[in-house]
Design a protein around this motif. Structure first.
Motif, mmCIF file in Angstrom:
data_model
loop_
_atom_site.group_PDB
_atom_site.id
_atom_site.type_symbol
_atom_site.label_atom_id
_atom_site.label_comp_id
_atom_site.label_asym_id
_atom_site.label_seq_id
_atom_site.Cartn_x
_atom_site.Cartn_y
_atom_site.Cartn_z
ATOM 1 N N GLU A 151 0.803 -1.219 0.000
ATOM 2 C CA GLU A 151 0.000 0.000 0.000
ATOM 3 C C GLU A 151 0.837 1.271 0.000
ATOM 4 N N ASP A 152 2.067 1.197 0.498
ATOM 5 C CA ASP A 152 2.919 2.382 0.549
ATOM 6 C C ASP A 152 3.686 2.609 -0.756
ATOM 7 N N GLY A 153 3.459 1.750 -1.750
ATOM 8 C CA GLY A 153 4.097 1.904 -3.050
ATOM 9 C C GLY A 153 5.424 1.187 -3.177
ATOM 10 N N LYS A 154 5.935 0.613 -2.105
ATOM 11 C CA LYS A 154 7.197 -0.114 -2.140
ATOM 12 C C LYS A 154 6.941 -1.583 -2.466
ATOM 13 N N THR A 155 7.953 -2.244 -2.994
ATOM 14 C CA THR A 155 7.870 -3.665 -3.322
ATOM 15 C C THR A 155 8.538 -4.469 -2.217
ATOM 16 N N TYR A 156 7.812 -5.485 -1.713
ATOM 17 C CA TYR A 156 8.307 -6.325 -0.634
ATOM 18 C C TYR A 156 8.261 -7.791 -1.058
#
Length: 80
Positions: A38-43
């Motif tokens: 949701e924060d735009g980062k890839t995990y």
């Protein structure tokens, strides 16, 4: 000191396949895939079969076992 002790901890997304929910936490688990959070980062992404979102104990759908009948059966079986 030996390498990789303690193991590397990083942010990982765990997705519950049964409930369709996901949560972000820190883990040392190795993930085969990735997901954009949701924060735009890839995990890294780890799919799990069951979590607190779908486990019967946590959702309140656990079956109640008839303990009284089990105790009576035990006493009948081992009565002398």
């Amino acid at each position: 000191m030996k390498p990789r002790i303690p193991p590397e901890s990083r942010s990982v997304v765990f997705r519950d396949r049964a409930a369709g929910t996901a949560f972000l936490t820190r883990s040392t688990a190795h993930a085969p895939g990735t997901i954009e959070w949701e924060d735009g980062k890839t995990y890294p992404l780890v799919d799990v079969e069951i979590s607190s979102a779908s486990h019967p104990f946590y959702t309140g759908t656990a079956r109640i076992v008839d303990a009284e009948g089990r105790v009576e059966r035990f006493h009948r079986r081992y009565e002398r």
